[in-house]
Write a protein that holds these residues in place. Structure first.
Motif, PDB file in Angstrom:
ATOM      1  N   VAL A 435     -14.716   6.033 -12.083  1.00 41.97           N
ATOM      2  CA  VAL A 435     -15.632   6.947 -11.387  1.00 41.97           C
ATOM      3  C   VAL A 435     -14.908   7.627 -10.227  1.00 41.97           C
ATOM      4  O   VAL A 435     -15.041   8.850 -10.019  1.00 41.97           O
ATOM      5  N   LYS A 436     -14.113   6.872  -9.468  1.00 43.28           N
ATOM      6  CA  LYS A 436     -13.374   7.464  -8.349  1.00 43.28           C
ATOM      7  C   LYS A 436     -12.386   8.516  -8.836  1.00 43.28           C
ATOM      8  O   LYS A 436     -12.247   9.589  -8.223  1.00 43.28           O
ATOM      9  N   LYS A 437     -11.715   8.221  -9.938  1.00 44.06           N
ATOM     10  CA  LYS A 437     -10.727   9.174 -10.461  1.00 44.06           C
ATOM     11  C   LYS A 437     -11.400  10.455 -10.922  1.00 44.06           C
ATOM     12  O   LYS A 437     -10.913  11.561 -10.668  1.00 44.06           O
ATOM     13  N   ILE A 438     -12.535  10.316 -11.610  1.00 45.80           N
ATOM     14  CA  ILE A 438     -13.263  11.505 -12.057  1.00 45.80           C
ATOM     15  C   ILE A 438     -13.818  12.264 -10.853  1.00 45.80           C
ATOM     16  O   ILE A 438     -13.822  13.501 -10.827  1.00 45.80           O
ATOM     17  N   ALA A 439     -14.284  11.527  -9.839  1.00 48.61           N
ATOM     18  CA  ALA A 439     -14.820  12.175  -8.639  1.00 48.61           C
ATOM     19  C   ALA A 439     -13.748  12.989  -7.913  1.00 48.61           C
ATOM     20  O   ALA A 439     -14.053  13.989  -7.266  1.00 48.61           O
ATOM     21  N   ASN A 440     -12.494  12.567  -8.010  1.00 52.13           N
ATOM     22  CA  ASN A 440     -11.419  13.355  -7.412  1.00 52.13           C
ATOM     23  C   ASN A 440     -11.163  14.645  -8.183  1.00 52.13           C
ATOM     24  O   ASN A 440     -10.688  15.628  -7.617  1.00 52.13           O
ATOM     25  N   LEU A 441     -11.474  14.629  -9.499  1.00 56.08           N
ATOM     26  CA  LEU A 441     -11.253  15.813 -10.330  1.00 56.08           C
ATOM     27  C   LEU A 441     -12.426  16.778 -10.266  1.00 56.08           C
ATOM     28  O   LEU A 441     -12.249  17.995 -10.234  1.00 56.08           O
ATOM     29  N   ILE A 442     -13.638  16.243 -10.280  1.00 60.29           N
ATOM     30  CA  ILE A 442     -14.838  17.098 -10.204  1.00 60.29           C
ATOM     31  C   ILE A 442     -15.761  16.534  -9.118  1.00 60.29           C
ATOM     32  O   ILE A 442     -16.833  15.994  -9.420  1.00 60.29           O
ATOM     33  N   PRO A 443     -15.359  16.624  -7.861  1.00 56.22           N
ATOM     34  CA  PRO A 443     -16.126  15.971  -6.782  1.00 56.22           C
ATOM     35  C   PRO A 443     -17.554  16.487  -6.666  1.00 56.22           C
ATOM     36  O   PRO A 443     -18.474  15.718  -6.394  1.00 56.22           O
ATOM     37  N   GLY A 444     -17.741  17.790  -6.852  1.00 58.95           N
ATOM     38  CA  GLY A 444     -19.088  18.346  -6.715  1.00 58.95           C
ATOM     39  C   GLY A 444     -20.060  17.762  -7.715  1.00 58.95           C
ATOM     40  O   GLY A 444     -21.193  17.378  -7.368  1.00 58.95           O
ATOM     41  N   GLU A 445     -19.636  17.652  -8.971  1.00 63.94           N
ATOM     42  CA  GLU A 445     -20.505  17.101 -10.019  1.00 63.94           C
ATOM     43  C   GLU A 445     -20.763  15.623  -9.779  1.00 63.94           C
ATOM     44  O   GLU A 445     -21.882  15.132  -9.972  1.00 63.94           O
ATOM     45  N   ALA A 446     -19.740  14.877  -9.360  1.00 57.07           N
ATOM     46  CA  ALA A 446     -19.914  13.440  -9.090  1.00 57.07           C
ATOM     47  C   ALA A 446     -20.924  13.216  -7.972  1.00 57.07           C
ATOM     48  O   ALA A 446     -21.800  12.336  -8.067  1.00 57.07           O
ATOM     49  N   LEU A 447     -20.840  14.000  -6.901  1.00 55.43           N
ATOM     50  CA  LEU A 447     -21.783  13.851  -5.791  1.00 55.43           C
ATOM     51  C   LEU A 447     -23.186  14.267  -6.202  1.00 55.43           C
ATOM     52  O   LEU A 447     -24.176  13.642  -5.796  1.00 55.43           O
ATOM     53  N   ARG A 448     -23.272  15.310  -7.016  1.00 55.46           N
ATOM     54  CA  ARG A 448     -24.593  15.747  -7.491  1.00 55.46           C
ATOM     55  C   ARG A 448     -25.268  14.644  -8.297  1.00 55.46           C
ATOM     56  O   ARG A 448     -26.451  14.338  -8.087  1.00 55.46           O
ATOM     57  N   GLN A 449     -24.512  14.018  -9.216  1.00 60.98           N
ATOM     58  CA  GLN A 449     -25.090  12.940 -10.030  1.00 60.98           C
ATOM     59  C   GLN A 449     -25.444  11.733  -9.161  1.00 60.98           C
ATOM     60  O   GLN A 449     -26.467  11.075  -9.394  1.00 60.98           O
ATOM     61  N   ALA A 450     -24.598  11.437  -8.175  1.00 63.80           N
ATOM     62  CA  ALA A 450     -24.866  10.283  -7.314  1.00 63.80           C
ATOM     63  C   ALA A 450     -26.149  10.493  -6.514  1.00 63.80           C
ATOM     64  O   ALA A 450     -26.995   9.588  -6.415  1.00 63.80           O
ATOM     65  N   ILE A 451     -26.313  11.673  -5.941  1.00 63.12           N
ATOM     66  CA  ILE A 451     -27.524  11.958  -5.151  1.00 63.12           C
ATOM     67  C   ILE A 451     -28.755  11.952  -6.046  1.00 63.12           C
ATOM     68  O   ILE A 451     -29.807  11.385  -5.681  1.00 63.12           O
ATOM     69  N   PHE A 452     -28.622  12.559  -7.226  1.00 63.49           N
ATOM     70  CA  PHE A 452     -29.763  12.612  -8.148  1.00 63.49           C
ATOM     71  C   PHE A 452     -30.194  11.209  -8.559  1.00 63.49           C
ATOM     72  O   PHE A 452     -31.388  10.884  -8.573  1.00 63.49           O
ATOM     73  N   TRP A 453     -29.215  10.353  -8.869  1.00 65.04           N
ATOM     74  CA  TRP A 453     -29.534   8.979  -9.278  1.00 65.04           C
ATOM     75  C   TRP A 453     -30.163   8.207  -8.115  1.00 65.04           C
ATOM     76  O   TRP A 453     -31.147   7.480  -8.296  1.00 65.04           O
ATOM     77  N   ALA A 454     -29.607   8.369  -6.910  1.00 65.55           N
ATOM     78  CA  ALA A 454     -30.148   7.653  -5.752  1.00 65.55           C
ATOM     79  C   ALA A 454     -31.591   8.069  -5.472  1.00 65.55           C
ATOM     80  O   ALA A 454     -32.456   7.224  -5.197  1.00 65.55           O
ATOM     81  N   GLU A 455     -31.875   9.357  -5.571  1.00 66.58           N
ATOM     82  CA  GLU A 455     -33.245   9.831  -5.329  1.00 66.58           C
ATOM     83  C   GLU A 455     -34.196   9.351  -6.421  1.00 66.58           C
ATOM     84  O   GLU A 455     -35.360   9.042  -6.154  1.00 66.58           O
ATOM     85  N   GLN A 456     -33.692   9.268  -7.652  1.00 62.09           N
ATOM     86  CA  GLN A 456     -34.503   8.719  -8.748  1.00 62.09           C
ATOM     87  C   GLN A 456     -34.880   7.273  -8.472  1.00 62.09           C
ATOM     88  O   GLN A 456     -36.030   6.861  -8.646  1.00 62.09           O
ATOM     89  N   VAL A 457     -33.890   6.483  -8.054  1.00 67.60           N
ATOM     90  CA  VAL A 457     -34.133   5.062  -7.788  1.00 67.60           C
ATOM     91  C   VAL A 457     -35.088   4.890  -6.611  1.00 67.60           C
ATOM     92  O   VAL A 457     -35.975   4.027  -6.622  1.00 67.60           O
ATOM     93  N   LEU A 458     -34.925   5.718  -5.583  1.00 69.71           N
ATOM     94  CA  LEU A 458     -35.826   5.638  -4.422  1.00 69.71           C
ATOM     95  C   LEU A 458     -37.267   5.965  -4.790  1.00 69.71           C
ATOM     96  O   LEU A 458     -38.215   5.361  -4.267  1.00 69.71           O
ATOM     97  N   ALA A 459     -37.440   6.920  -5.708  1.00 61.87           N
ATOM     98  CA  ALA A 459     -38.790   7.353  -6.063  1.00 61.87           C
ATOM     99  C   ALA A 459     -39.446   6.451  -7.103  1.00 61.87           C
ATOM    100  O   ALA A 459     -40.676   6.460  -7.247  1.00 61.87           O
ATOM    101  N   ALA A 460     -38.649   5.684  -7.835  1.00 61.94           N
ATOM    102  CA  ALA A 460     -39.196   4.877  -8.928  1.00 61.94           C
ATOM    103  C   ALA A 460     -39.979   3.687  -8.378  1.00 61.94           C
ATOM    104  O   ALA A 460     -39.633   3.113  -7.338  1.00 61.94           O
ATOM    105  N   PRO A 461     -41.047   3.283  -9.070  1.00 58.05           N
ATOM    106  CA  PRO A 461     -41.783   2.072  -8.652  1.00 58.05           C
ATOM    107  C   PRO A 461     -40.927   0.831  -8.857  1.00 58.05           C
ATOM    108  O   PRO A 461     -40.087   0.791  -9.765  1.00 58.05           O
TER     109      PRO A 461
END
Length: 983
Positions: A435-461
Motif C-alpha cells: 500500500v505504501k509503495k502504491i501510495a508513492n506512485l498514485i498518492p492522490g488516489e490512495a488518499l482518496r480511498q483512505a478518506i472514503f473508507w474512513a468516512e464509511q467506517v465512521l458512518a456505519a452502525p
C-alpha cells in the motif's frame, strides 16, 4: 556350482525370504537369516546366478524384489572383478528379462519395475558410454517393444538423471561423460516423452489404466530432465505446450503438468535464458491453459484444486518476477503482459492467504522497477489493487472460525489459529508495504480511498457480532466493526505516509484540509466500546502531523481524548473487558507520547497539569505502563523549557517519589543478597507472590520511569553543561542501586539450585525471546498470562530497564561516569558478577547492552584505569564459554543426535557480538586516538591485519585482547563444516 546345487540354493533362499517377512519369524531368526544372506553376497557369481533365478515372474513379488537386490549389489561391489564375457551376459540377461520375462504393465508392481530399472542404471554408471556406446539405440528399441518396456525405460532415464546429474553421486569426470552422452540422445528422449502425452491428448482415454501409468511415469521423468536440459531444446520441441494442453484435456494430470512448468520457470540462468523461459511460458498455447487452470480452480474451497491453484499461481508469479528482473534492460515485455498482470492483480484478492502472499512479494518487486511501475498497463491497475488490498488487510480466515470464505482455505494451510496469526502478521506487513509503495506512485488516489473508507467506517452502525453468532453488547477481536476499524487504521497509516514525508507537494497541500476534517471526525467519534476506541487511536496517530497552533481547539480536544483514554480504571484479571481496556490504554499512551514528540511546544502549556496528574498517579500507585509513559512525555516537554531551574524543579518533582523508594533502606537491604531479593519480590515462594505484588509493581515502575528519564533527558554537550549538572543531581545518585540491582539479578542464577523447577523456569528466556534470537516473529496472543509468565517477564524486563538506564547514562554523561576512580573492580563485582553461573543469553545481553558503550565512550587517558584491568578477564571468560558451547554442540553431533537450533544460533550470535566488542577495542579506539573527530561512530571492519596492527598507542594491555580476538575469530568459524556461520 552345478544346476541341482543352484536350484536347491534358490529354493532355500526363497523359503527364507518368505519366512523373514512372516509374522511368525522372531527377531533372532530374522537376524540370523540376514547374516547368512550377507555372507552369501560375498560370492558374486552365486549372487548373480541366484538373483536371475529369483526374478522369474512365477515367483512371489517379495522374492523377485530380493533377487533384483542380489544382482544390484553384485554389480555395485564386484563389477570390476567380473570377466568381460560375464558382463555382456548380465547386460543381455537384464534386457531379455525386461522385454520377455516380466508381467504386463498393469500386473507388474511399480516397485519391481523400479528395482529392475536400477540394474540398468548401475551398469550405466560403470559402462556408459565408453564401453556401451549402443545403449541409446538399445533403449530406444526396447521402449518400442511394448508399454511395459516403455515405462521401464522411462524409469531408467529418470533414475540415471537423478543419480548422476541432479544428486551428483558420481565423480566429476564420469558425471560429465554420462551427461554428455545423454545430451547426444536428447532428441529421441524428447520424442519418447511426447509420445504418451500426444496419445492422451488424441484419445482422451483417462480410463485407460495402461496409458495412465505410462503417462504418469513419463511426466515424472520429464520433470527431472527439465531441471537441466538446454532451454533451446525445450523451446524447439515445444514440450511445455504439450504439458499445458494436459491441464485442460486431462485434469487428472494437472498437478504433474504444473510441476513440469514450475521446474522450468524456477531455473536459474543468464538474462538470455530468462528471456527464453518467458518466451516458452507466455506462448498462447501454454499461457491460455495456465490462466484457465487458475480461473477454474480459484473459487472452489476444495483441497485438491486449492493445491493446483497454488502451483499455477506460483508459475505466473515466477514469470512476473522474471519480467521484473529484465525490466532494467532494453527488454520489451511479452504480448500477454497485460493479461498476465491483470490476472496477478485479481489473484491478490483471492480468499486464500497462501495464494495472495507470494503475489504481494512479486508486486513489491515489480513496482520497484521504474519502467514497469510507470507503464500504462501497470499504472492503470494500481487503483484496483489498492481496493483489493483493503480487503486483504482484514484479519479474517482463522481455521477455527466460519465467518469468511478464507476460513475454509485456512483449514488446508494452517494447523491452528496460532499458526495463522503468526503468518498473518508477516502477511499484513507485506500488504502494508505494498500500500505504501502504491501510495508513492498514485498518492492522490490512495488518499482518496483512505478518506472514503474512513468516512464509511465512521458512518456505519456498530456491528458487534457476525451472522449466526449469539448477541453481544461489546465488540470482540472478531466483530465485523472492529475488523473494519482495525484494517482501515492500517490502510490510512500507509496512505498518509506520502504527504507526511513530502509536505511541500501539491498532493500534501490538497490533503491538509481533508485530513484535518477527518481528524476532527475521528476525535469526535465516541463509543463506550474500548476495543473500537483503541483502533480510533491507531487511526488518529498518523494524522496528528497536520496539527499546528492554528488548530488549538482540535488539538485540545485530541489531548483530552487521549488523557481520558489513558485514565482508565484498573480491571481485575478475570474481567472480560480487561484486554480491550489495556489495549486502549496502550494505544492512547503511545499516541500521546508521539504527540509530545511531534508537537512539544503546543503541549508545553499543559506541563504543570500533566505533572500534577502524574503525581496523583504515583500517590495512588497507578498502572506502571501509563505512569512511566506519562513521565517520559513530561520529560520531553521539560526539554523545551528555557529556564534550567524550572526544568530542574519539574524533574525533581517527577523523580522524587521514585528516587525515595529506589534508595529506601528497605529496598537497599533487599538487593544486597539474592535470597533477600527473592523473598522481597516473592520469587522464591509463590505463596507470598500475591502479597509481594506491590513491591514488584513499584520496582517495575521505578526502573521503567528512570529509564525513560535517562533516555529522554537531553545529553550534555560539555562538562559543566546545565544538563550535565541536572543529571549529576538527579540521576547519578541512582547509579549505586542500579549496579546493586544488576548484581543481585545476576546472583539469582547462583541460587537456582535452591529453587523449585517452576521457580527456576522464570530465570530462563521466554519463548518470544527465543524466537527473537532465531529471527522469527512471535505469534500474537491475548491469552491471560499465568503467574509463571508474569514472574518471568518481571525478572527479565526489570533487568533490561536497569541496563538501558546505565547505557543511557554512559552514552549521554560519559565524562561524569568515567571521572571517578577505577571502575574495573566495581564492574566485575556488580555488572559482571557471577559470570560462571550466568547463561550465555544473559552474558550476551551484557555485552550488547552496555559493555561496548563502556569501551567506546571511555576517554583514552582513562584506559589504564577502567579498561586494561577489566577486558582481559572478561574476554577470557567469554572466549572459554564460546569454546564450551561449540564443544557441546559438536559432542551432540558426534552422538548423531539432533542439535538444538536455538542453542547453536545463540552461540553463533554470542561469538559475533564478542568479536564486535573486540573490534571496538582494537579499531575504534585506535581511530579515536588518531583523530578526536567522530571516529568512534565509524562502522568497524575486522580482519587479521587490523587486529594485529591497530591498537591504542601506549596500551600494552591490549596485546592479550588482540590474541583473544584472533582466537574468537577461529572459534566462530569452527562449525563451518557442519553449518553456515555468518561472516
Amino acid at each position: 556350482m552345478n544346476a541341482n546345487g543352484l536350484h536347491q540354493t534358490v529354493e532355500n533362499l526363497a523359503e527364507k525370504i518368505q519366512f523373514i517377512y512372516s509374522p511368525d519369524c522372531s527377531n533372532e531368526a530374522r537376524s540370523s537369516i540376514y547374516k547368512e544372506i550377507e555372507t552369501m553376497k560375498s560370492d558374486y557369481i552365486l549372487s548373480l546366478r541366484a538373483g536371475f533365478e529369483l526374478i522369474r515372474k512365477e515367483n512371489l513379488d517379495v522374492v523377485r524384489n530380493f533377487g533384483y537386490q542380489l544382482i544390484e549389489d553384485a554389480i555395485k561391489y564386484f563389477w570390476n572383478d567380473i570377466p568381460l564375457s560375464e558382463k555382456v551376459s548380465i547386460k543381455e540377461g537384464v534386457f531379455r528379462h525386461i522385454s520377455q520375462e516380466m508381467k504386463s504393465l498393469q500386473d507388474e508392481k511399480i516397485y519391481l519395475k523400479t528395482s529392475v530399472s536400477k540394474l540398468v542404471v548401475e551398469i550405466m554408471k560403470r559402462e556408459f558410454p565408453q564401453h556401451w556406446p549402443t545403449l541409446g539405440t538399445e533403449l530406444e528399441q526396447l521402449a518400442a517393444t511394448n508399454a511395459l518396456c516403455a515405462q521401464v525405460v522411462l524409469l531408467i532415464l529418470k533414475q540415471v538423471s537423478e543419480d548422476v546429474i541432479v544428486l551428483r553421486l558420481l565423480d566429476g569426470v564420469r558425471r560429465k561423460e554420462i551427461q554428455q552422452a545423454l545430451v547426444e540422445n536428447l532428441h529421441w528422449l524428447m520424442a519418447l516423452f511426447q509420445r504418451p502425452i500426444q496419445l492422451m491428448l488424441q484419445t482422451k482415454a483417462e480410463n485407460d489404466e495402461e496409458l495412465n501409468q505410462l503417462l504418469s511415469t513419463c511426466l515424472q521423468t520429464l520433470n527431472v530432465y527439465l531441471e537441466w536440459i538446454h532451454l533451446k531444446l525445450i523451446e524447439e520441441t515445444g514440450i511445455l505446450r504439450f504439458c499445458s494442453l494436459l491441464l485442460h484435456s486431462a485434469p487428472a494430470y494437472r498437478a504433474a503438468s504444473l510441476g513440469c512448468l514450475m521446474t522450468v520457470v524456477e531455473r536459474k540462468g543468464t538474462h538470455e535464458e530468462k528471456k527464453t523461459i518467458i518466451k516458452c511460458v507466455t506462448e498462447m498455447d501454454v499461457f491460455e491453459p495456465l490462466v484457465a487452470c487458475c480461473l477454474s480452480c480459484s473459487p472452489a474451497p476444495d483441497e485438491s484444486t486449492f493445491h493446483l491453484l497454488l502451483s499455477a499461481t506460483s508459475i505466473l508469479v515466477s514469470v512476473g518476477e522474471l519480467i521484473g528482473d529484465l525490466s532494467n534492460e532494453d527488454y520489451a515485455p511479452p504480448a500477454v503482459f497485460p493479461q498476465l498482470v491483470t490476472l496477478l492483480a485479481e489473484l491478490v484478492g483471492h480468499p486464500s492467504h497462501s495464494v495472495s502472499f507470494p503475489l504481494l512479494t512479486m508486486w513489491l518487486d515489480l513496482l520497484d522497477k521504474t519502467a514497469l511501475a510507470k507503464s500504462p498497463v501497470v499504472n492503470g491497475l494500481l487503483p484496483q489493487l489498492l481496493q483489493t488490498l483493503q480487503n486483504k488487510l482484514l484479519k479474517v480466515g482463522l481455521p477455527s472460525r466460519h465467518d469468511s470464505v478464507s476460513c475454509r482455505f485456512s483449514q488446508f494451510e494452517f494447523d491452528d489459529d496460532e499458526a495463522f496469526l503468526t503468518f498473518f502478521a508477516t502477511f499484513r506487513n507485506d500488504a502494508g508495504l505494498l500500500v505504501k509503495k502504491i501510495a508513492n506512485l498514485i498518492p492522490g488516489e490512495a488518499l482518496r480511498q483512505a478518506i472514503f473508507w474512513a468516512e464509511q467506517v465512521l458512518a456505519a452502525p456498530i456491528q458487534t457480532i457476525a451472522e449466526g453468532e449469539p448477541p453481544a453488547s461489546l465488540c470482540t477481536q472478531y466483530s465485523p466493526s472492529y475488523l473494519q476499524w482495525d484494517s482501515m487504521a492500517t490502510f490510512l497509516e500507509c496512505a498518509v505516509q506520502y504527504p507526511r514525508k513530502n509536505k511541500n507537494t501539491k498532493v500534501a497541500e490538497a490533503f491538509t484540509p481533508q485530513g484535518l476534517r477527518l481528524l476532527g471526525q475521528l476525535v469526535s467519534f465516541t463509543t463506550g466500546d474500548a476495543l473500537l476506541l483503541s483502533t480510533t487511536m491507531s487511526a488518529i496517530s498518523p494524522l496528528t502531523y497536520l496539527l499546528s497552533a492554528t488548530e488549538s481547539v482540535l488539538f485540545n480536544s485530541l489531548v483530552d481524548k487521549l488523557l481520558s483514554a489513558i485514565d482508565i480504571p484498573h480491571m481485575k484479571p478475570n474481567d472480560p473487558r480487561r484486554y480491550s481496556c489495556r489495549l486502549l490504554q496502550s494505544h492512547a499512551c503511545s499516541s500521546f507520547l508521539n504527540l509530545c514528540t511531534a508537537h512539544p511546544l503546543l503541549l508545553l502549556p499543559r506541563l504543570d497539569d500533566l505533572v500534577s496528574y502524574i503525581m496523583t498517579l504515583l500517590n495512588q500507585a497507578g498502572e506502571s505502563l501509563q505512569t512511566s509513559i506519562l513521565i517520559e512525555a513530561a520529560v520531553i516537554l521539560t526539554n523545551e523549557l528555557t529556564d534550567t531551574q524550572s526544568q530542574r524543579d519539574h524533574l525533581t518533582q517527577l523523580l522524587g517519589p521514585l528516587a525515595n523508594w529506589w534508595r529506601s533502606p528497605e529496598f537497599s537491604q533487599a538487593i544486597t543478597r539474592p535470597e533477600l531479593f527473592a523473598e522481597y519480590m516473592g520469587i522464591m515462594d509463590w505463596n507470598t507472590a500475591l502479597a509481594k505484588a506491590g513491591n514488584r509493581k513499584q520496582c517495575h515502575l521505578c526502573l521503567r520511569s528512570m529509564d525513560s528519564i535517562a533516555r529522554r533527558l537531553k545529553a550534555a554537550k560539555t562538562s559543566g553543561d546545565p544538563y550535565d549538572i541536572i543529571a549529576g543531581e538527579l540521576l547519578r545518585p541512582l547509579l549505586d542501586n542500579i549496579f546493586r540491582y544488576i548484581r543481585v539479578s545476576n546472583a539469582l542464577y547462583s541460587i537456582r539450585g535452591q529453587m523449585t523447577v517452576e521457580v527456576a523456569a522464570t530465570l530462563e528466556l521466554s519463548e518470544n525471546e527465543k524466537l527473537q534470537i532465531l529471527g522469527l516473529n512471535a505469534p500474537p496472543s491475548n491469552r491471560v498470562k499465568s503467574d509463571a509468565v508474569r514472574m518471568q517477564h518481571f525478572v527479565h524486563d526489570t533487568f533490561g530497564f536497569a541496563l538501558q538506564f546505565l547505557n543511557s547514562f554512559v552514552v549521554k554523561y560519559g565524562a561524569m561516569f568515567f571521572s571517578g576512580p577505577s571502575l574495573a573492580e566495581p564492574l566485575l563485582k556488580t555488572l559482571y558478577y557471577e559470570l560462571e553461573s550466568l547463561p550465555l543469553a544473559r552474558i550476551r545481553l551484557l555485552i550488547r547492552g552496555i559493555t561496548r558503550n563502556i569501551v567506546t565512550r571511555c576517554p583514552v587517558e582513562r584506559y589504564n584505569d577502567h579498561l586494561i584491568p577489566l577486558l582481559p578477564r572478561l574476554l577470557e571468560h567469554c572466549f572459554r564459554r564460546i569454546n564450551e558451547g561449540w564443544l557441546k554442540i559438536q559432542q551432540v553431533r558426534d552422538s548423531e543426535e539432533e542439535v538444538d537450533v536455538f542453542e547453536e544460533e545463540l552461540v553463533r550470535l554470542f561469538a559475533r557480538d564478542l568479536l564486535d566488542l573486540v573490534v571496538s577495542v582494537c579499531v575504534q579506539r585506535a581511530a579515536r586516538g588518531a583523530s578526536e573527530g567522530d571516529a568512534d561512530m565509524m562502522e568497524p571492519k575486522c580482519d587479521g591485519e587490523t587486529l594485529s596492527e591497530l591498537a591504542p598507542t601506549g596500551s600494552g594491555g591490549f596485546d592479550g585482547v588482540r590474541d583473544i580476538a584472533t582466537q574468537i575469530r577461529s572459534c566462530e568459524e569452527r562449525p563451518c563444516a557442519d553449518s553456515r556461520v555468518p561472516s
